[in-house]
Enzyme design. Structure first.
Site: not given
Length: 146
Positions: A86, A58
């Site tokens: 996260c 990501e």
């Protein structure tokens, strides 16, 4: 609302996670799609391979988008990822200006499957302090000539 087209791209992110495992990497995959659904870039987790704690897919895609896409296009993209980003990745996603995130597993589901995923310690933070000293470089940068 997750559409059938979202599910198709999300399945690709899960397939990237499976490919990561086959390559010996951690089981996380992501892709960035443009407003028309075309895949712009793909990545998988390479934290161990690269010996880099920031090598989450990501964050790699957020960094790529910030470098390669103009802000208007970035705002119309969707990041598809096998697991909910996260905190580190979420910050990068916000700063890169991506428009949307679609994930397969939530953080809670990930922790149920792998309890070590939620075992990060908290880090003490103290501050603010030295306001006048700390503001000098910011003033020099953001308010030159003042």
């Amino acid at each position: 609302m997750i559409t059938p087209a979202d599910e198709t791209l999300l399945r690709r992110a899960v397939a990237l996670a499976a490919r990561a495992v086959a390559l010996g990497d951690a089981p996380y995959g992501s892709l960035l799609a443009g407003p028309d659904g075309a895949i712009l870039a793909e990545a998988h987790n390479t934290v161990r391979r690269d010996d880099d704690i920031t090598a989450h897919p990501e964050l790699k895609l957020a960094r790529w988008a910030a470098r390669e896409l103009d802000p208007d296009l970035a705002a119309r993209t969707t990041l598809y990822t096998s697991c909910q980003p996260c905190g580190m990745c979420a910050g990068g996603i916000v700063r890169s200006g991506l428009g949307r995130v679609v994930f397969a597993l939530s953080t809670e589901q990930l922790v149920e499957l792998n309890p070590q995923s939620g075992a990060w310690p908290t880090v003490a933070q103290d501050g603010p302090a030295l306001f006048d000293e700390a503001r000098a470089p910011l003033d020099a940068y953001y308010r030159p000539g003042r």
